[in-house]
Design a protein around this motif. Structure first.
Motif, short mmCIF file in Angstrom:
data_model
loop_
_atom_site.label_atom_id
_atom_site.label_comp_id
_atom_site.label_asym_id
_atom_site.label_seq_id
_atom_site.Cartn_x
_atom_site.Cartn_y
_atom_site.Cartn_z
N ALA A 1 -8.79 5.90 6.76
CA ALA A 1 -7.53 5.63 6.06
C ALA A 1 -7.39 4.15 5.72
O ALA A 1 -6.96 3.79 4.62
CB ALA A 1 -6.35 6.09 6.92
N CYS A 2 -7.77 3.28 6.66
CA CYS A 2 -7.67 1.83 6.41
C CYS A 2 -8.64 1.39 5.33
O CYS A 2 -8.30 0.59 4.45
CB CYS A 2 -7.91 1.06 7.71
SG CYS A 2 -6.61 1.19 8.94
N ARG B 1 -9.85 3.24 2.98
CA ARG B 1 -9.38 3.81 1.71
C ARG B 1 -8.26 2.99 1.12
O ARG B 1 -8.12 2.89 -0.11
CB ARG B 1 -8.92 5.25 1.96
CG ARG B 1 -8.30 5.94 0.74
CD ARG B 1 -9.35 6.21 -0.31
NE ARG B 1 -8.78 6.85 -1.48
CZ ARG B 1 -8.26 6.21 -2.52
NH1 ARG B 1 -8.24 4.88 -2.52
NH2 ARG B 1 -7.78 6.87 -3.54
N SER B 2 -7.44 2.36 1.97
CA SER B 2 -6.31 1.56 1.48
C SER B 2 -6.71 0.12 1.17
O SER B 2 -5.85 -0.71 0.85
CB SER B 2 -5.17 1.56 2.51
OG SER B 2 -5.56 0.89 3.69
N GLN C 1 -8.53 -2.04 3.28
CA GLN C 1 -8.75 -2.92 4.42
C GLN C 1 -10.25 -3.06 4.70
O GLN C 1 -11.02 -2.13 4.45
CB GLN C 1 -8.06 -2.36 5.67
CG GLN C 1 -6.59 -2.07 5.51
CD GLN C 1 -5.77 -3.34 5.40
OE1 GLN C 1 -5.99 -4.29 6.14
NE2 GLN C 1 -4.81 -3.34 4.49
N SER D 1 -7.56 14.41 1.52
CA SER D 1 -8.42 13.24 1.39
C SER D 1 -9.74 13.55 0.70
O SER D 1 -10.52 12.64 0.41
CB SER D 1 -8.71 12.66 2.78
OG SER D 1 -9.40 13.61 3.57
N GLN E 1 0.29 3.87 10.12
CA GLN E 1 1.54 3.37 9.54
C GLN E 1 1.98 2.07 10.20
O GLN E 1 2.64 1.24 9.57
CB GLN E 1 2.64 4.43 9.67
CG GLN E 1 2.40 5.69 8.84
CD GLN E 1 2.31 5.40 7.35
OE1 GLN E 1 2.75 4.37 6.87
NE2 GLN E 1 1.71 6.34 6.61
N CYS F 1 -0.67 -0.39 8.49
CA CYS F 1 -0.49 -0.49 7.03
C CYS F 1 0.80 0.20 6.63
O CYS F 1 0.78 1.32 6.08
CB CYS F 1 -1.67 0.14 6.29
SG CYS F 1 -3.28 -0.53 6.72
N GLU G 1 1.83 2.38 3.17
CA GLU G 1 0.60 2.82 2.49
C GLU G 1 0.46 4.33 2.64
O GLU G 1 0.85 4.92 3.65
CB GLU G 1 -0.62 2.12 3.09
CG GLU G 1 -0.71 0.64 2.79
CD GLU G 1 -1.21 0.37 1.38
OE1 GLU G 1 -1.72 1.31 0.74
OE2 GLU G 1 -1.09 -0.78 0.92
N ASP G 2 -0.14 4.97 1.64
CA ASP G 2 -0.40 6.40 1.71
C ASP G 2 -1.52 6.66 2.70
O ASP G 2 -2.53 5.95 2.73
CB ASP G 2 -0.77 6.93 0.32
CG ASP G 2 -0.78 8.45 0.26
OD1 ASP G 2 -0.37 9.09 1.26
OD2 ASP G 2 -1.21 9.00 -0.77
N CYS H 1 -4.63 8.35 3.86
CA CYS H 1 -5.82 9.07 3.38
C CYS H 1 -5.57 9.80 2.06
O CYS H 1 -5.72 11.04 1.99
CB CYS H 1 -6.29 10.07 4.43
SG CYS H 1 -7.22 9.33 5.78
#
Length: 641
Positions: A17-18, A20-21, A23, A237, A584, A587, A590-591, A593
């Motif tokens: 997830a990180c 993908r956002s 990071q 995802s 959350q 990040c 942020e959405d 995944c």
């Protein structure tokens, strides 16, 4: 580096997830495989894991190099050098002990240093009979793959995501250059189909060793609810593209010493010969109420203070139906589960029926260890960096801000990051001195037959054996056939799980004795054996660190986030909830995944012809979910043959 991550399924989801956002993510693991206690191993890989476990508990190594790297305005929080999450390991081998010096795992890499003499082979057979881990594991490692630092991981599904992840087409990807030295995993289904099925009465330990790559043995035994949080996340995802799934075909019950199939879907209920017409009407009426129970609070409000078992006795259900609902549909405790929890569990079970088959559950081909590797692959696709066999000695904390600013690795090097996500097993005894852990009892069995024989031998089953004594717990049994790519043909892989009250062997051996009979040469000649024969067994206790409050840990910096290991639940909802909550915090806004963009929607720098793509041309996420659900997860039976 913005996020530094250590091991596990929740951590792998957070890393994906990180990454993908946007990071920058570094995933560090002292182990030589992905997933920590969520991993899967081939048979030889499991023997190597057992040997490594023994060596780590026998040898204590101290590295004081990191102490020289701590500055005056800093302090260190040492991390644990030993994994103490696994305890009371016991191994038993019942199959014929016909080991020979030339027996080796088919397709394994040749390693001169792994050769074992015939004398050692004889010792292995004797040691397996005595089932003593310190003597059984070392000689039995003749079929294992020891991992030199300069080589890639052991061939087989316990290695990297590049080897493990199954595409929707049934093929395996090998995108890492290191995988070129290994036998491609995409050949596994074909080789397995062409492998001559061992004779039922002649399965030997040598055959298990030789076909070791056909096994994918999970350390943690779970299933996926078809409408659970993890399935939803895999679809959302698009990580589901990296795995294949098989539907659980049977829900079983254990009553009065016999195993029987439980009708749970509408079709099963009306086709069942176990139930009378009156019982069928009773069951359908009650299950219909359970789906809508929240709309009729007056029906159960007076029983909120009683157990679900007591509540079922007040309904118009026969003892036969009460047993099925309690132990095979709700799958709740007879003594501790309250009425509302039982109704909630029954509703969840019923809501998951029919999405991908006649049962609510799915199982990933090649084992549960595929799941963390799928998310590791997604993280790597978006720039995440992975570093295995790389231990971390301590956290470096700034005295003024009380935040962690770096970690120091085994070479004394600093790794600087803004956030640190650590699995509970990495924390030292001092940090966890106020934590009270629960334990999970686990058993892994290799058998030569199913607990409930039918004309179709490729059945995937779940069975709940109720607790017999006060203070003990119900045992969950998951039986996997060879079409799940977790065992060789002619065998079944059986997982037993329960909350611990004693050691794993003490908790589970009685259930094993009820369902199976140990293999012996005398019984091998008898075709009338009623129970399936037990060929090999492993017992161990695993730490359950779920539901532990962060406040229980001593002096953790605010930017260090702790994830738990596997819990005792059947599904993976706890891991997904952990991952989303911590993401959350790292990040916010942020959405979590989101689906990756479609290739045709990606705008390259300097490509003016695509910079004015209208927003309406981008496929909405809600529209892309349905085809992904139907193509990747919609037909899980295809890979079974």
């Amino acid at each position: 580096m913005q996020v530094c991550v250590f091991v596990g399924l929740p951590e792998s989801i957070i890393a994906a997830a990180c990454s993908r956002s946007g990071q920058r993510v570094l995933h560090v693991d002292s182990r030589s495989y992905y997933g920590g206690n969520w991993a899967s191993f081939s048979f030889s890989g499991l023997l190597s894991w057992l040997k490594e476990y023994q060596e780590n508990n026998d040898v204590v190594t101290e590295n004081s190099m990191w102490q020289e790297q701590i500055l005056e305005n800093e302090e260190a929080i040492p991390l644990s050098s030993k994994d103490k999450t696994i305890q009371h390991v016991e191994v038993f081998c019942y199959a014929s002990q016909d080991l020979h010096k030339d027996v080796e795992e088919a397709g394994a890499l040749q390693k001169n240093h792994a050769s074992v003499t015939s004398a050692q082979s004889a010792e292995a057979a004797e040691a397996a009979e005595t089932s003593c881990l310190p003597t059984a594991v070392e000689p039995l490692s003749m079929g294992s793959c020891e991992i030199p630092a300069e080589q890639s991981q052991c061939p087989g599904p316990e290695s990297s995501p590049e080897v493990n992840d199954a595409e929707a087409t049934g093929k395996k990807e090998n995108s890492d250059a290191k995988s070129s030295t290994e036998e491609p995993s995409e050949n596994v289904p074909k080789v397995q189909d062409n492998t001559e099925t061992p004779k039922k009465n002649r399965i030997t330990y040598s055959q298990i060793i030789k076909e070791g790559r056909r096994f994918n043995i999970d350390l943690v035994s779970k299933l996926l609810y078809s409408r659970g949080l993890l399935i939803d996340l895999l679809i959302k995802s698009n990580v589901s593209r990296y795995a294949e799934f098989k539907n659980i075909t049977r829900i079983l019950a254990f009553r009065e010493g016999t195993v029987e199939q439980v009708p749970c879907s509408r079709a099963d209920v009306f086709n069942s010969k176990q139930l009378t017409m009156v019982e069928k009407r009773m069951l359908m009426k009650f299950l219909t109420f359970c789906v809508e129970y929240e709309e009729h609070p007056d029906e159960y409000r007076a029983y909120e203070g009683t157990t679900f078992s007591e509540y079922l006795k007040t309904q118009k259900l026969t003892p036969n139906l009460q047993y099925f609902v309690l132990h095979s549909i709700a799958m709740t405790s007879e003594t501790t589960s309250c009425t509302v929890d039982g109704l909630k569990a029954t509703k969840k079970f019923l809501q998951c029926l029919g999405r991908y088959g006649n049962t609510p559950f799915l199982f990933p081909l090649y084992g549960q260890g595929e799941l963390p590797q799928c998310f590791c692959r997604m993280c790597a696709v978006f720039g995440g960096i992975y570093c295995l066999r790389h231990s971390v000695q301590c956290l470096v904390v700034d005295k003024e801000s009380r935040k962690c600013k770096a970690v120091i690795d085994q070479f004394g090097q600093r790794i600087i990051s803004k956030h640190f996500i650590i699995e509970d097993s990495y924390l030292s005894e001092n940090t966890c001195s106020r934590v009270q852990y629960r334990q999970i009892s686990r058993a892994v069995l290799i058998t030569d037959g199913s607990v409930l024989k039918t004309d179709a031998d490729q059945q995937v089953s779940i069975l709940t054996v109720p607790a017999e004594e006060p203070g003990s717990f119900a045992v969950r049994v998951i039986e996997l056939c060879s079409s799940t790519m977790t065992c060789m043909k002619g065998t079944y892989l059986v997982h037993l799980t329960c909350m611990s009250s004693k050691t794993a062997r003490e908790d589970l051996e009685r259930v094993v004795q009820k369902l199976f009979t140990p293999y012996t040469e005398i019984e091998a000649e008898n075709e009338q054996v009623e129970k399936p024969r037990l060929l090999w067994a492993l017992y161990f206790n695993m730490r359950d660190s779920s539901d532990i409050s962060r406040d229980c840990y001593n002096d953790l910096p605010s930017n260090v986030y702790v994830c738990s290991g596997p819990d005792s639940g059947l599904g993976n909802d706890n891991a997904v909830k952990q991952a989303e909550t911590l993401f959350q915090q790292i990040c916010p806004n942020e959405d979590f995944c989101p689906a990756p963009p479609n290739p045709e929607d990606i705008v390259l720098d300097g490509d003016s012809s695509q910079q004015e793509v209208p927003e309406s041309s981008v496929t909405p996420e809600t529209n892309s979910e349905t085809p992904k659900e139907s193509t990747v997860l919609g037909n899980p039976e295809e890979p079974s043959e």
